[in-house]
Motif scaffolding. Structure first.
Motif, PDB file in Angstrom:
ATOM      1  N   ALA A 191      -1.836 -22.475   6.284  1.00  0.00           N
ATOM      2  CA  ALA A 191      -0.794 -22.791   4.896  1.00  0.00           C
ATOM      3  C   ALA A 191      -1.443 -23.654   3.437  1.00  0.00           C
ATOM      4  O   ALA A 191      -2.817 -23.443   3.710  1.00  0.00           O
ATOM      5  CB  ALA A 191       0.241 -23.778   4.753  1.00  0.00           C
ATOM      6  N   PRO A 192      -1.541 -23.533   2.543  1.00  0.00           N
ATOM      7  CA  PRO A 192      -1.274 -23.485   1.133  1.00  0.00           C
ATOM      8  C   PRO A 192      -2.951 -24.484   1.193  1.00  0.00           C
ATOM      9  O   PRO A 192      -3.965 -24.300   0.805  1.00  0.00           O
ATOM     10  CB  PRO A 192      -0.518 -23.762   0.371  1.00  0.00           C
ATOM     11  CG  PRO A 192       0.326 -22.662   0.714  1.00  0.00           C
ATOM     12  CD  PRO A 192       0.119 -22.714   1.777  1.00  0.00           C
ATOM     13  N   ALA A 193      -2.184 -25.633   1.911  1.00  0.00           N
ATOM     14  CA  ALA A 193      -2.790 -27.167   1.496  1.00  0.00           C
ATOM     15  C   ALA A 193      -4.200 -26.979   2.223  1.00  0.00           C
ATOM     16  O   ALA A 193      -5.776 -27.395   1.691  1.00  0.00           O
ATOM     17  CB  ALA A 193      -2.185 -28.361   1.928  1.00  0.00           C
ATOM     18  N   ILE A 194      -4.798 -26.396   3.242  1.00  0.00           N
ATOM     19  CA  ILE A 194      -5.701 -26.136   4.344  1.00  0.00           C
ATOM     20  C   ILE A 194      -6.363 -25.445   3.569  1.00  0.00           C
ATOM     21  O   ILE A 194      -7.804 -25.045   3.473  1.00  0.00           O
ATOM     22  CB  ILE A 194      -5.238 -25.513   5.484  1.00  0.00           C
ATOM     23  CG1 ILE A 194      -4.550 -26.873   6.303  1.00  0.00           C
ATOM     24  CG2 ILE A 194      -6.087 -24.967   6.357  1.00  0.00           C
ATOM     25  CD1 ILE A 194      -5.563 -28.054   6.638  1.00  0.00           C
ATOM     26  N   LEU A 195      -5.673 -23.724   3.739  1.00  0.00           N
ATOM     27  CA  LEU A 195      -5.987 -22.594   2.784  1.00  0.00           C
ATOM     28  C   LEU A 195      -6.652 -22.536   1.252  1.00  0.00           C
ATOM     29  O   LEU A 195      -8.253 -21.994   1.272  1.00  0.00           O
ATOM     30  CB  LEU A 195      -5.505 -21.393   2.660  1.00  0.00           C
ATOM     31  CG  LEU A 195      -4.947 -21.062   3.921  1.00  0.00           C
ATOM     32  CD1 LEU A 195      -3.762 -20.055   3.524  1.00  0.00           C
ATOM     33  CD2 LEU A 195      -6.500 -20.463   4.809  1.00  0.00           C
ATOM     34  N   LEU A 237     -14.765 -32.637  -1.334  1.00  0.00           N
ATOM     35  CA  LEU A 237     -13.310 -31.800  -1.250  1.00  0.00           C
ATOM     36  C   LEU A 237     -11.160 -32.314  -0.780  1.00  0.00           C
ATOM     37  O   LEU A 237     -11.240 -33.120   0.348  1.00  0.00           O
ATOM     38  CB  LEU A 237     -13.377 -31.126  -0.413  1.00  0.00           C
ATOM     39  CG  LEU A 237     -14.926 -30.331  -0.515  1.00  0.00           C
ATOM     40  CD1 LEU A 237     -15.737 -29.813   0.713  1.00  0.00           C
ATOM     41  CD2 LEU A 237     -14.971 -29.227  -1.121  1.00  0.00           C
ATOM     42  N   ILE A 238     -10.685 -31.443  -1.701  1.00  0.00           N
ATOM     43  CA  ILE A 238      -9.207 -32.671  -1.815  1.00  0.00           C
ATOM     44  C   ILE A 238      -8.207 -31.479  -1.534  1.00  0.00           C
ATOM     45  O   ILE A 238      -8.603 -31.185  -2.899  1.00  0.00           O
ATOM     46  CB  ILE A 238      -9.521 -33.610  -2.155  1.00  0.00           C
ATOM     47  CG1 ILE A 238      -7.690 -34.610  -2.459  1.00  0.00           C
ATOM     48  CG2 ILE A 238      -9.123 -33.890  -3.480  1.00  0.00           C
ATOM     49  CD1 ILE A 238      -7.991 -36.094  -2.301  1.00  0.00           C
ATOM     50  N   SER A 239      -7.076 -31.274  -1.348  1.00  0.00           N
ATOM     51  CA  SER A 239      -6.794 -30.366  -2.004  1.00  0.00           C
ATOM     52  C   SER A 239      -4.925 -30.458  -1.101  1.00  0.00           C
ATOM     53  O   SER A 239      -4.827 -32.212  -0.420  1.00  0.00           O
ATOM     54  CB  SER A 239      -6.463 -28.469  -1.244  1.00  0.00           C
ATOM     55  OG  SER A 239      -6.448 -29.348  -0.076  1.00  0.00           O
ATOM     56  N   GLU A 240      -3.860 -30.654  -2.192  1.00  0.00           N
ATOM     57  CA  GLU A 240      -2.363 -30.820  -1.609  1.00  0.00           C
ATOM     58  C   GLU A 240      -1.176 -29.907  -2.234  1.00  0.00           C
ATOM     59  O   GLU A 240      -2.429 -28.417  -1.930  1.00  0.00           O
ATOM     60  CB  GLU A 240      -1.937 -32.083  -3.111  1.00  0.00           C
ATOM     61  CG  GLU A 240      -1.735 -30.932  -4.448  1.00  0.00           C
ATOM     62  CD  GLU A 240      -2.837 -31.013  -4.896  1.00  0.00           C
ATOM     63  OE1 GLU A 240      -2.854 -30.423  -5.449  1.00  0.00           O
ATOM     64  OE2 GLU A 240      -3.561 -31.702  -4.357  1.00  0.00           O
ATOM     65  N   GLY A 241      -0.657 -29.884  -1.065  1.00  0.00           N
ATOM     66  CA  GLY A 241       0.491 -29.006  -0.988  1.00  0.00           C
ATOM     67  C   GLY A 241       0.783 -28.653   0.207  1.00  0.00           C
ATOM     68  O   GLY A 241       0.851 -29.259   0.874  1.00  0.00           O
ATOM     69  N   PRO A 242       1.676 -27.905   0.912  1.00  0.00           N
ATOM     70  CA  PRO A 242       2.414 -27.320   1.799  1.00  0.00           C
ATOM     71  C   PRO A 242       1.380 -27.251   2.731  1.00  0.00           C
ATOM     72  O   PRO A 242       0.778 -26.693   3.320  1.00  0.00           O
ATOM     73  CB  PRO A 242       3.394 -25.901   1.922  1.00  0.00           C
ATOM     74  CG  PRO A 242       3.433 -26.023   0.220  1.00  0.00           C
ATOM     75  CD  PRO A 242       2.486 -26.358  -0.195  1.00  0.00           C
ATOM     76  N   LEU A 243       1.873 -28.020   4.721  1.00  0.00           N
ATOM     77  CA  LEU A 243       0.424 -27.293   5.627  1.00  0.00           C
ATOM     78  C   LEU A 243       1.873 -27.003   7.037  1.00  0.00           C
ATOM     79  O   LEU A 243       2.894 -27.740   7.024  1.00  0.00           O
ATOM     80  CB  LEU A 243       0.362 -29.582   5.988  1.00  0.00           C
ATOM     81  CG  LEU A 243      -0.718 -29.840   7.507  1.00  0.00           C
ATOM     82  CD1 LEU A 243      -2.052 -29.321   7.138  1.00  0.00           C
ATOM     83  CD2 LEU A 243      -0.625 -30.981   7.395  1.00  0.00           C
ATOM     84  N   LEU A 244       0.612 -26.773   7.779  1.00  0.00           N
ATOM     85  CA  LEU A 244       1.820 -25.802   8.345  1.00  0.00           C
ATOM     86  C   LEU A 244       1.113 -26.510  10.265  1.00  0.00           C
ATOM     87  O   LEU A 244      -0.284 -25.727   9.319  1.00  0.00           O
ATOM     88  CB  LEU A 244       2.038 -23.976   8.586  1.00  0.00           C
ATOM     89  CG  LEU A 244       3.036 -23.280  10.261  1.00  0.00           C
ATOM     90  CD1 LEU A 244       4.096 -23.817  10.068  1.00  0.00           C
ATOM     91  CD2 LEU A 244       1.727 -22.083   9.499  1.00  0.00           C
ATOM     92  N   ILE A 245       2.286 -26.811  10.798  1.00  0.00           N
ATOM     93  CA  ILE A 245       1.377 -27.033  12.384  1.00  0.00           C
ATOM     94  C   ILE A 245       1.142 -26.036  12.879  1.00  0.00           C
ATOM     95  O   ILE A 245       2.342 -25.220  13.135  1.00  0.00           O
ATOM     96  CB  ILE A 245       1.786 -27.672  12.908  1.00  0.00           C
ATOM     97  CG1 ILE A 245       1.892 -29.083  11.537  1.00  0.00           C
ATOM     98  CG2 ILE A 245       1.418 -28.641  14.437  1.00  0.00           C
ATOM     99  CD1 ILE A 245       0.775 -29.900  11.516  1.00  0.00           C
ATOM    100  N   THR A 246       0.072 -25.103  13.350  1.00  0.00           N
ATOM    101  CA  THR A 246      -0.117 -23.778  14.037  1.00  0.00           C
ATOM    102  C   THR A 246      -0.462 -24.290  15.535  1.00  0.00           C
ATOM    103  O   THR A 246      -1.053 -24.997  16.341  1.00  0.00           O
ATOM    104  CB  THR A 246      -1.237 -22.935  13.952  1.00  0.00           C
ATOM    105  OG1 THR A 246      -2.261 -23.725  13.942  1.00  0.00           O
ATOM    106  CG2 THR A 246      -1.170 -23.083  12.217  1.00  0.00           C
ATOM    107  N   HIS A 247      -0.535 -22.981  16.616  1.00  0.00           N
ATOM    108  CA  HIS A 247      -0.675 -23.287  17.898  1.00  0.00           C
ATOM    109  C   HIS A 247      -2.430 -23.940  18.034  1.00  0.00           C
ATOM    110  O   HIS A 247      -2.917 -23.952  18.996  1.00  0.00           O
ATOM    111  CB  HIS A 247       0.032 -22.457  18.851  1.00  0.00           C
ATOM    112  CG  HIS A 247      -0.858 -20.714  18.491  1.00  0.00           C
ATOM    113  ND1 HIS A 247      -0.885 -20.026  17.279  1.00  0.00           N
ATOM    114  CD2 HIS A 247      -2.226 -19.663  19.160  1.00  0.00           C
ATOM    115  CE1 HIS A 247      -1.782 -19.417  17.113  1.00  0.00           C
ATOM    116  NE2 HIS A 247      -2.567 -19.501  19.177  1.00  0.00           N
TER     117      HIS A 247
END
Length: 405
Positions: A235-239, A220-230
């Motif tokens: 963001a899309p890479a995680i979703l 399982l691998i993905s790429e794209g924007p990554l957002l650090i949350t609280h």
């Protein structure tokens, strides 16, 4: 006493309303009713896209569009040749709703309000005399030869054709299973990762424009924007990773490790670049001289994680520290300890087994005159308007099939 309708649509969501309007337009003399379990319908439309309704995505090639569906990729290729993004845009524009394309390809009504889509549907069903029956929770579904008996919390209905458009509804899945359909057990599909880690603890809101993420020990691998949350990462890479890994990550009970490449470089290439930076900027403090396109707050945390002091200059650090920094930039491992729902949107993998459906008509292979539309079947997509496109396509083809019978 039973109330007769020619067509019953169970589910007052996007797919249900879309099917109702299309059937009514093609068959003005048929009596059609939407059975909605709640006191109002179209609630998922209302909250989609932060209240703006992400209607579809600006991808106009069927073979490319299907790549956004972890489940249903093969099955949707044919249907998308019949009805897809361009048809969706035209459908709404013909009814006075203009859509716009945003930079990331997502499409919204120009009004930036989901109410525009809701009003469009409500106006259309009113114009075509479609009955919307709220607070009608379906309790029983009985196929009876050429027709159906539907028992709700308020009334009994008979109909000659039935459309199931209830989305992710365990009670309806149970009823469908009881009358012969195979149901794939549902698991969450679009979710963010809960991560407790000092490297990201104090930097919520930081965005890495293009990261690569892999679930350790899997493909399982993905790429794209990554957002650090609280609470972790989104963001899309995680979703995208959560969607394509929905079944496997559920098996791990949402406890697993991810490896993050913040700079999209191979470890050795990154190390070479760090060595060059060390020579070129020897007298500068490392914390003030990142040559990678990552936010300063994250850069600072990765320096600390590499056991480098924030006061140190490039000339001061040794080979081991450079290697540690390259590792943090390209192969940073984080422990995921759970999941959180993405905003208010909830998507599941699972539903009616795809082998039970004729994808040329979206009719059940097990029960004649029963049709499916939307997420009630085992189809789901990554975020970006793709789940709605499945709803429009399946509902449209089901309506055409019903009209042809």
């Amino acid at each position: 006493m039973n109330t007769y309708k020619d067509i019953i649509i169970i589910g007052g969501g996007a797919a249900g309303f879309f099917a109702a309007v299309n059937i009514a337009e093609q068959n003005p003399n048929l009596s059609i009713a939407i059975l909605e379990r709640g006191k109002e319908g179209l609630q998922k439309v209302k909250i989609s896209g932060g209240g703006r309704c992400n209607v579809t995505h600006a991808e106009f090639v069927p073979s490319e569009l299907v790549l956004n569906y972890p489940r249903g990729q093969k099955e949707l290729l044919g249907p998308f040749h019949t009805f897809m993004t361009g048809d969706t845009i035209a459908w709404f524009e013909e009814r006075g709703v203009e859509l716009k394309i945003e930079e990331d390809g997502r499409m919204f009504p120009v009004s930036n309000s989901s109410q525009t889509i809701i009003d469009c549907f409500l106006n259309e069903v009113k114009k075509h005399n479609v009955a919307i029956l709220y607070n009608h929770s379906v309790k029983e579904i009985h196929p009876r030869g050429d027709d159906f008996l539907i028992k709700t919390s308020q009334d009994n209905f008979e109909c000659s054709k039935l459309v199931i458009a209830t989305g992710s509804n365990p009670k309806i899945w149970k009823l469908l299973n009881e009358i012969g359909h195979n149901i794939v057990a549902p698991v969450p599909s679009l979710f963010t990762f809960d991560i407790k880690d000092n490297r990201i603890k104090d930097i919520p809101g930081v965005v890495v424009k293009n990261a690569e993420i892999q679930v350790v020990g899997t493909d399982l691998i993905s790429e794209g924007p990554l957002l650090i949350t609280h609470v972790g990462m989104s963001a899309p890479a995680i979703l995208k990773l959560s969607a394509f890994g929905a079944v496997e990550l559920a098996k791990h009970n949402y406890n697993f490790k991810i490896e993050v490449n913040f700079v999209r470089l191979e470890y050795e290439l990154c190390l070479d670049q760090l060595k060059n930076i060390k020579q070129e900027f020897a007298k500068k403090q490392i914390v003030n001289s990142s040559k990678f396109e990552i936010p300063k707050r994250l850069w600072k945390q990765l320096i600390l994680a590499s056991e480098i002091s924030l006061t140190e200059r490039w000339a001061d650090i040794n080979k081991q520290q450079l290697e540690a920094l390259s590792t943090q930039l390209t192969k940073a491992v984080f422990q995921v300890s759970g999941k959180s729902t993405f905003k208010e949107e909830f998507v599941t993998a699972g539903g009616v087994n795809l082998k039970d459906i004729n994808f040329k008509t979206f009719e059940s292979k097990r029960i004649p005159h029963m049709f499916f539309a939307g997420e009630v079947i085992n189809v789901d997509a990554i975020t970006g308007g793709f789940n709605f496109q499945n709803a429009w396509t399946s509902a449209y083809i089901a309506s055409k099939s019903i009209s042809a019978k």
